[in-house]
Design a protein around this motif. Structure first.
Motif, PDB file in Angstrom:
ATOM      1  N   PHE A 150       0.817  -1.215   0.000  1.00 51.03           N
ATOM      2  CA  PHE A 150       0.000   0.000   0.000  1.00 51.03           C
ATOM      3  C   PHE A 150       0.852   1.267   0.000  1.00 51.03           C
ATOM      4  O   PHE A 150       0.634   2.145  -0.850  1.00 51.03           O
ATOM      5  CB  PHE A 150      -0.970  -0.021   1.187  1.00 51.03           C
ATOM      6  CG  PHE A 150      -2.050  -1.048   1.056  1.00 51.03           C
ATOM      7  CD1 PHE A 150      -3.216  -0.772   0.362  1.00 51.03           C
ATOM      8  CD2 PHE A 150      -1.900  -2.308   1.607  1.00 51.03           C
ATOM      9  CE1 PHE A 150      -4.216  -1.716   0.231  1.00 51.03           C
ATOM     10  CE2 PHE A 150      -2.888  -3.264   1.474  1.00 51.03           C
ATOM     11  CZ  PHE A 150      -4.047  -2.966   0.789  1.00 51.03           C
ATOM     12  N   PRO A 151       1.823   1.426   0.906  1.00 44.07           N
ATOM     13  CA  PRO A 151       2.649   2.645   0.803  1.00 44.07           C
ATOM     14  C   PRO A 151       3.478   2.696  -0.473  1.00 44.07           C
ATOM     15  O   PRO A 151       3.697   3.775  -1.022  1.00 44.07           O
ATOM     16  CB  PRO A 151       3.543   2.568   2.055  1.00 44.07           C
ATOM     17  CG  PRO A 151       3.526   1.146   2.473  1.00 44.07           C
ATOM     18  CD  PRO A 151       2.194   0.619   2.090  1.00 44.07           C
ATOM     19  N   VAL A 152       3.928   1.528  -0.958  1.00 46.58           N
ATOM     20  CA  VAL A 152       4.734   1.525  -2.182  1.00 46.58           C
ATOM     21  C   VAL A 152       3.920   2.014  -3.367  1.00 46.58           C
ATOM     22  O   VAL A 152       4.336   2.927  -4.111  1.00 46.58           O
ATOM     23  CB  VAL A 152       5.304   0.116  -2.455  1.00 46.58           C
ATOM     24  CG1 VAL A 152       5.909   0.043  -3.859  1.00 46.58           C
ATOM     25  CG2 VAL A 152       6.349  -0.253  -1.419  1.00 46.58           C
ATOM     26  N   PHE A 153       2.747   1.428  -3.562  1.00 53.83           N
ATOM     27  CA  PHE A 153       1.933   1.817  -4.720  1.00 53.83           C
ATOM     28  C   PHE A 153       1.333   3.214  -4.540  1.00 53.83           C
ATOM     29  O   PHE A 153       1.129   3.927  -5.527  1.00 53.83           O
ATOM     30  CB  PHE A 153       0.829   0.785  -4.950  1.00 53.83           C
ATOM     31  CG  PHE A 153       1.281  -0.415  -5.723  1.00 53.83           C
ATOM     32  CD1 PHE A 153       1.277  -0.413  -7.104  1.00 53.83           C
ATOM     33  CD2 PHE A 153       1.736  -1.546  -5.077  1.00 53.83           C
ATOM     34  CE1 PHE A 153       1.704  -1.509  -7.827  1.00 53.83           C
ATOM     35  CE2 PHE A 153       2.166  -2.653  -5.775  1.00 53.83           C
ATOM     36  CZ  PHE A 153       2.153  -2.633  -7.167  1.00 53.83           C
ATOM     37  N   LEU A 154       1.031   3.578  -3.307  1.00 55.79           N
ATOM     38  CA  LEU A 154       0.531   4.938  -3.090  1.00 55.79           C
ATOM     39  C   LEU A 154       1.605   5.952  -3.440  1.00 55.79           C
ATOM     40  O   LEU A 154       1.329   6.982  -4.084  1.00 55.79           O
ATOM     41  CB  LEU A 154       0.091   5.098  -1.632  1.00 55.79           C
ATOM     42  CG  LEU A 154      -0.596   6.420  -1.277  1.00 55.79           C
ATOM     43  CD1 LEU A 154      -1.857   6.609  -2.107  1.00 55.79           C
ATOM     44  CD2 LEU A 154      -0.919   6.477   0.203  1.00 55.79           C
ATOM     45  N   PHE A 155       2.825   5.668  -3.053  1.00 53.68           N
ATOM     46  CA  PHE A 155       3.938   6.557  -3.406  1.00 53.68           C
ATOM     47  C   PHE A 155       4.142   6.607  -4.917  1.00 53.68           C
ATOM     48  O   PHE A 155       4.329   7.691  -5.494  1.00 53.68           O
ATOM     49  CB  PHE A 155       5.219   6.080  -2.713  1.00 53.68           C
ATOM     50  CG  PHE A 155       6.451   6.834  -3.139  1.00 53.68           C
ATOM     51  CD1 PHE A 155       6.711   8.111  -2.658  1.00 53.68           C
ATOM     52  CD2 PHE A 155       7.348   6.264  -4.034  1.00 53.68           C
ATOM     53  CE1 PHE A 155       7.841   8.795  -3.070  1.00 53.68           C
ATOM     54  CE2 PHE A 155       8.479   6.950  -4.444  1.00 53.68           C
ATOM     55  CZ  PHE A 155       8.720   8.222  -3.957  1.00 53.68           C
ATOM     56  N   LEU A 156       4.103   5.437  -5.571  1.00 50.21           N
ATOM     57  CA  LEU A 156       4.275   5.404  -7.029  1.00 50.21           C
ATOM     58  C   LEU A 156       3.150   6.148  -7.733  1.00 50.21           C
ATOM     59  O   LEU A 156       3.389   6.881  -8.708  1.00 50.21           O
ATOM     60  CB  LEU A 156       4.327   3.951  -7.505  1.00 50.21           C
ATOM     61  CG  LEU A 156       5.547   3.135  -7.084  1.00 50.21           C
ATOM     62  CD1 LEU A 156       5.403   1.700  -7.565  1.00 50.21           C
ATOM     63  CD2 LEU A 156       6.832   3.746  -7.618  1.00 50.21           C
ATOM     64  N   ALA A 157       1.920   5.970  -7.254  1.00 52.18           N
ATOM     65  CA  ALA A 157       0.777   6.644  -7.896  1.00 52.18           C
ATOM     66  C   ALA A 157       0.864   8.148  -7.728  1.00 52.18           C
ATOM     67  O   ALA A 157       0.636   8.908  -8.681  1.00 52.18           O
ATOM     68  CB  ALA A 157      -0.531   6.110  -7.313  1.00 52.18           C
ATOM     69  N   LEU A 158       1.204   8.614  -6.527  1.00 52.69           N
ATOM     70  CA  LEU A 158       1.318  10.060  -6.301  1.00 52.69           C
ATOM     71  C   LEU A 158       2.497  10.637  -7.075  1.00 52.69           C
ATOM     72  O   LEU A 158       2.413  11.758  -7.591  1.00 52.69           O
ATOM     73  CB  LEU A 158       1.473  10.336  -4.810  1.00 52.69           C
ATOM     74  CG  LEU A 158       0.254   9.982  -3.931  1.00 52.69           C
ATOM     75  CD1 LEU A 158       0.551  10.279  -2.471  1.00 52.69           C
ATOM     76  CD2 LEU A 158      -0.985  10.737  -4.380  1.00 52.69           C
ATOM     77  N   THR A 159       3.571   9.868  -7.181  1.00 51.50           N
ATOM     78  CA  THR A 159       4.709  10.332  -7.982  1.00 51.50           C
ATOM     79  C   THR A 159       4.335  10.433  -9.463  1.00 51.50           C
ATOM     80  O   THR A 159       4.677  11.409 -10.140  1.00 51.50           O
ATOM     81  CB  THR A 159       5.898   9.376  -7.813  1.00 51.50           C
ATOM     82  OG1 THR A 159       6.231   9.272  -6.432  1.00 51.50           O
ATOM     83  CG2 THR A 159       7.106   9.868  -8.603  1.00 51.50           C
TER      84      THR A 159
END
Length: 788
Positions: free
Chosen positions: A34-43
């Motif tokens: 969840f934090p990994v994909f959330l970070f990738l999506a926001l980036t």
């Protein structure tokens, strides 16, 4: 979520109850996604907003005049009458399609020079330098390469520049020939950008792209107002496009309206030229006759005949004129579209013919307009052609009927003239001849004055022609961009960053065909789970595979609990315990070694026998020699006391390794010496633990189980195939293994565990395809995520 493969298993008659806590825990196992994909999506959202230019919306509105609603007052009536002579009623729907036509947009592009655009890099995105470019290219010839590859101009100083990556420096206001074509580069407005990208686009392709950004709508079906909206990344360019589009549309409309007036003027001018010549000849005849004959006045009788004949000739002349007009109408209808001059409709008295000619002219103008803006196979153009054919036939029939009527009238008038001429025979010859000449003069004068009046009326109408549309609002652009919507992009990125991990986890769970929960084991096998062993961190073989039983770690406590649970096997007197599994790598050696160590620490004498005669591993894990072992005992090459070794883990923990690998393990186990050996060992040890081969791969375990008091079947979390549980259930139902129980090894539910276990690389490998059924989807996805 229950693995889909469970649907094909014998799970019982009742449905499993929904357990919210269990589902949440299964997602929490993968919390790191969840934090990994959330970070990738926001980036990704951040970079998308950085590289995507903002799009603004510019709107304007025009009024298509309703010609049925004229202006009030005398002046309005005059203007309406003049305008209605050379214009047909307009349909708002037709004008809407005309504004959106490819032809008008291509004309806009050419007049604004939009086929050559200038861009510069500003941060991560490229911006348009419309009307702000420091360089301006005036192309003379553009090659196909220019439409594929942009031309980059690097400004060196205020008077020099370079092309692309070339080192040669050029000056402004020179003509260049290169792979992009022939053009002249001039200086533009001062700018902070020094690297300018020039993009050449074909006019046709650019028009198609721009038409997708243009929308023309009728906000209210009861009104004739059209609203034009154009979306572009440059506000000024969008305003210029709308203004130029309306200008082009107005000029096109005026050109169509003036075409009929121009044709009418040509027709009248031709007729005036002929009448002027004829009138001059007649006046010369009158002058010459009076001079030669010496006539100064006409008698009263001659005057009476003259007036009668004059009146009758006037009617006859009108009939001839109308016949001539009908002939011109017939000629125009037959040659319409081939340059024929349109007749003047106001010179025809028949209202039906006037109506048909007006309709025909309107249809002809519409056909010409649609032929310029639509394809030849357009259904609307075909409809107009059909209406034109029908109208042409009706006009020809009407003209024929009128001509027959005019012919009868002409014949009657000529008869009257004959009677009047007979009366004039009594008039002196000179006077009668003079009357004839004078009559021709009067006819020509009246016709000349009539055509002269109509020419002035037509010229006035031509000069007073105005457009049928009026601008209501000038183009106005939105203050904030309509695309991309930052809040929506951030929200979508946030939602995507949460949804994608959920979908990925669901995919992992759906594609994973390994055991995940103890409930799956209990439901399929209907066997008791004697204990659970948590997952350990990966370590090296040897002492690291042995847990320090004096520690207070969770795994050590689990082995103590397993040691306690041994008293519940059978009647509590089970001392010879066999360990087996479905395939290699499920942790038989790990569990047997650590359970033996735990029993030894509880002051029990324990012997661990390595009866895996095909691929032994106990000696490697305990770091003891394996030159001799139980295989030597079974073939009669020595006594077991000679081969038993101390493990060094605890004084009461001994091991009897497998020894040399025999060529026939199954025959060796069934030669009758194993039960004798076990009977002797029972006298010296409290517990005898047997590390046997996997039951799912070879039959050795079935042979050993006949001499064991109990069997512990190892099932490894996220490793054992669910289909293998059916084999355990079958063993339980057929009672082939005495006191069969299950140990759930390597458990990691993600919450409350997390100790790691590194036996994944120490599988057996009896056959090349022993792990062929195991799903590798999860491991591959984890590797992919770790790389990201």
């Amino acid at each position: 979520m229950t693995n889909q493969n469970n649907q094909h298993l014998d799970l019982g008659d009742h449905e499993e109850e929904f357990n919210l806590n269990e589902h949440v825990q299964r997602y929490l196992r993968y919390w790191y996604l969840f934090p990994v994909f959330l970070f990738l999506a926001l980036t990704a959202a951040f970079f998308y907003l950085q590289v995507t230019p903002p799009i603004y919306s510019t709107k304007t509105s025009i009024l298509i005049k309703d010609e049925n609603k004229g202006l009030s007052g005398t002046q309005g009536d005059i203007l309406s009458e003049l305008s209605s002579q050379f214009g047909g009623n307009k349909l708002v729907e037709n004008e809407l399609e005309i504004i959106r036509s490819q032809t008008l947009m291509e004309q806009v592009i050419k007049e604004l020079n939009l086929d050559v655009s200038y861009k510069a890099k500003d941060g991560l995105k490229k911006i348009s330098l419309y009307k702000t470019s420091p360089v301006i290219i005036k192309p003379e010839v553009i090659t196909p390469l220019a439409y594929k590859e942009p031309l980059v101009i690097h400004l060196v100083d205020s008077t020099h520049f370079r092309f692309n990556d070339e080192d040669r420096v050029f000056a402004f206001n020179q003509r260049f020939n290169n792979a992009w074509g022939a053009f002249v580069v001039t200086k533009g407005v001062p700018s902070e950008y020094t690297d300018i990208t020039v993009v050449f686009t074909e006019v046709k392709n650019l028009a198609e792209i721009m038409l997708k950004s243009l929308s023309v709508e009728q906000p209210n079906v009861k009104s004739t107002v059209l609203e034009l909206t154009f979306e572009d990344s440059h506000v000024q360019r969008s305003k210029d496009v709308l203004n130029k589009l309306l200008d082009v549309y107005v000029q096109s409309s005026l050109s169509d309206k003036n075409s009929e007036a121009s044709n009418t003027l040509k027709f009248i001018e031709n007729r005036l030229g002929l009448i002027t010549g004829e009138l001059g000849d007649v006046e010369k005849d009158v002058e010459s006759y009076k001079t030669n004959q010496g006539i100064t006045d006409i008698s009263a009788e001659s005057q009476l005949f003259l007036e009668n004949i004059k009146e009758n000739d006037t009617k006859l002349n009108e009939v001839n004129t109308k016949i001539s007009i009908l002939e011109s109408v017939d000629n125009y209808i037959q040659n319409a579209g081939e340059g024929a001059v349109a007749p003047a409709t106001y010179m025809i008295d028949d209202p039906v013919l006037v109506s048909l000619l007006t309709k025909f002219n309107e249809l002809e103008l519409q056909r010409e307009r649609y032929a310029r803006t639509t394809s030849p196979n357009n259904p609307l153009l075909e409809t107009i052609n059909t209406q034109l054919a029908g109208t042409r036939q009706s006009i020809r029939e009407n003209v024929q009927n009128l001509r027959r009527g005019m012919a009868v009238t002409k014949k009657n008038l000529e008869g009257i003239n004959t009677r009047f001429s007979a009366g004039l025979r009594s008039i002196p010859k000179k006077e009668r001849e003079f009357v004839g000449i004078k009559r021709q003069q009067s006819i020509k004068e009246e016709l000349y004055l009539y055509l002269l009046q109509k020419r002035e009326e037509t010229a006035l109408a031509y000069a007073s022609t105005v457009t049928d549309s009026r601008l209501i609002d000038a183009p106005i652009a939105t203050f904030n961009p309509i695309k991309p919507k930052k809040a929506l992009v951030w929200l979508g990125a946030g939602v995507g960053g949460l949804v994608v991990p959920v979908l990925l986890i669901n995919l992992l769970l759906l594609l994973n065909n390994t055991v995940q929960r103890r409930e799956e084991i209990e439901k399929v096998t209907h066997s008791a789970i004697l204990g659970e062993i948590g997952q350990m961190k990966a370590g090296q073989p040897g002492e690291d595979a042995i847990i320090k039983m004096t520690s207070r770690s969770a795994v050590a406590e689990q082995f103590r609990a397993l040691r306690t649970n041994l008293q519940y096997l059978g009647d509590g007197t089970c001392r010879v315990i066999m360990f087996t599994s479905s395939i290699g790598g499920e942790g038989k050696s790990f569990v047997s070694i650590n359970l033996a160590a735990s029993l030894a620490y509880s002051d029990k004498r324990v012997l661990l026998i390595g009866l895996d005669l095909r691929k032994p591993t106990l000696h490697d894990r305990l770091m003891v020699p394996n030159k001799f072992g139980i295989s030597n005992c079974l073939i009669g090459q020595g006594h077991y006391e000679d081969f038993i070794q101390s493990t060094g883990v605890h004084p009461k923990f001994d091991v009897l390794t497998s020894g040399p690998i025999p060529p026939n393990p199954s025959e060796l186990l069934s030669n009758g010496k194993l039960p004798i050996l076990l009977a002797d060992l029972r006298q010296k040890y409290d517990y005898i633990l047997i590390d046997s081969p996997p039951y799912g791969l070879v039959t050795d375990s079935a042979l050993i189980a006949e001499h064991a008091d109990a069997t512990l079947y190892i099932v490894r979390f996220n490793y054992t195939i669910i289909d293998h549980l059916k084999r355990i259930g079958e063993l339980q139902r057929t009672k082939r293994f005495t006191n069969l129980s299950i140990i759930f090894n390597g458990v990691n539910y993600g919450v409350g565990y997390g100790y790691g276990y590194g036996y994944g690389g120490y599988g057996y490998g009896y056959y090349d395809d022993e792990n062929s059924g195991r799903s590798n989807v999860e491991s591959k996805l984890k590797k992919m995520i770790s790389k990201i």
